[in-house]
Design an enzyme around this catalytic site. Sequence first.
Site, mmCIF file in Angstrom:
data_model
loop_
_atom_site.group_PDB
_atom_site.id
_atom_site.type_symbol
_atom_site.label_atom_id
_atom_site.label_comp_id
_atom_site.label_asym_id
_atom_site.label_seq_id
_atom_site.Cartn_x
_atom_site.Cartn_y
_atom_site.Cartn_z
ATOM 1 N N LEU A 19 0.806 -1.210 0.000
ATOM 2 C CA LEU A 19 0.000 0.000 0.000
ATOM 3 C C LEU A 19 0.845 1.268 0.000
ATOM 4 O O LEU A 19 1.959 1.294 0.520
ATOM 5 C CB LEU A 19 -0.914 0.005 1.227
ATOM 6 C CG LEU A 19 -1.829 -1.224 1.381
ATOM 7 C CD1 LEU A 19 -2.680 -1.082 2.629
ATOM 8 C CD2 LEU A 19 -2.701 -1.423 0.150
ATOM 9 N N HIS A 37 -3.702 4.507 -1.702
ATOM 10 C CA HIS A 37 -4.603 3.546 -1.063
ATOM 11 C C HIS A 37 -5.139 4.094 0.258
ATOM 12 O O HIS A 37 -6.328 3.978 0.559
ATOM 13 C CB HIS A 37 -3.872 2.228 -0.778
ATOM 14 C CG HIS A 37 -3.399 1.483 -1.984
ATOM 15 N ND1 HIS A 37 -2.074 1.290 -2.249
ATOM 16 C CD2 HIS A 37 -4.086 0.864 -2.978
ATOM 17 C CE1 HIS A 37 -1.944 0.590 -3.353
ATOM 18 N NE2 HIS A 37 -3.149 0.317 -3.820
ATOM 19 N N LYS A 74 -6.311 6.709 -11.215
ATOM 20 C CA LYS A 74 -5.123 6.300 -11.975
ATOM 21 C C LYS A 74 -5.426 5.118 -12.880
ATOM 22 O O LYS A 74 -4.960 5.047 -14.014
ATOM 23 C CB LYS A 74 -3.961 5.956 -11.045
ATOM 24 C CG LYS A 74 -2.669 5.644 -11.811
ATOM 25 C CD LYS A 74 -1.585 5.118 -10.914
ATOM 26 C CE LYS A 74 -1.774 3.660 -10.590
ATOM 27 N NZ LYS A 74 -1.506 2.784 -11.772
#
EC number: 6.3.2.1
Length: 278
Positions: free
Chosen positions: A29, A33, A145
Amino acid sequence: MEVVKTVAAVRAARGRFPMLGLVPTMGFLHAGHISLVERAKAECGAVAVSIFVNPTQFAAHEDLGRYPRDLPRDLALLEAAGADLVFTPGPADMYPDGFQTRIELGPVTEPLEGAVRPGHFAGVATVVAKLFNIVQPTRAYFGQKDAQQCVVVRRMVRDLDMPVEVVVAPTVREADGLAMSSRNAYLNAEERAEAPLLYRALSYGEALFAEGERDAGMLRAAIRERVEINPRFTIDYVSVADAETLEELERVDRDAVISLAARLGTTRLIDNVVVRAG
């Protein structure tokens, strides 16, 4: 924070939460995140996070075996971010013996990443559908993204009448503009210094659009030229596409995703910006 590995354990825990946000991840992560976890917690009151490196979305030649993993670090980050439930299944938990079902979507999976990575989105759609069925979230949170993934998941939810709201959050970037990604860990120091060129090229296209350029071919060419300044990049595609269908545009007369994918050394990077025609 409760950490569970099995479908039965998730279902046993689910009843504790009137509303539950879900952040599906493949682990390793980063701040992008964590921003999704924090938003889900704020909006839903409770948040579940899945950590599962999904083998069905990797082709045989891709990086499944070396995909970065660090579960203890991930769990520490999630506990600090206020996660309530973390689901960490293994492949046998998600795809037990005899598993046969795949979700195949239509045209939105065919261009861009779908053209370069055949079968990728069948793996994505199938695992996300399973996670939605297992966790039964009120909302599910994804980052912009992965623009095509967001389009695919939204289409699947609409087409299959899934009772979950899909929330797409803006891309989180490093200070120099590089979109945060677990795969950035593959970049060596020299490549890491060069990688922000992709966002600068996209930003140039975005600026041309803001100045009135609506010819999609001109935008693609301008972005490609900016990337090709550095011969270390190998471009997979530069796209200016309808934001909902991902069909390539001739003129940008509607909301569009300007995206690209390129290889830098052994690392494949993707990024995008969204422009609003209105």
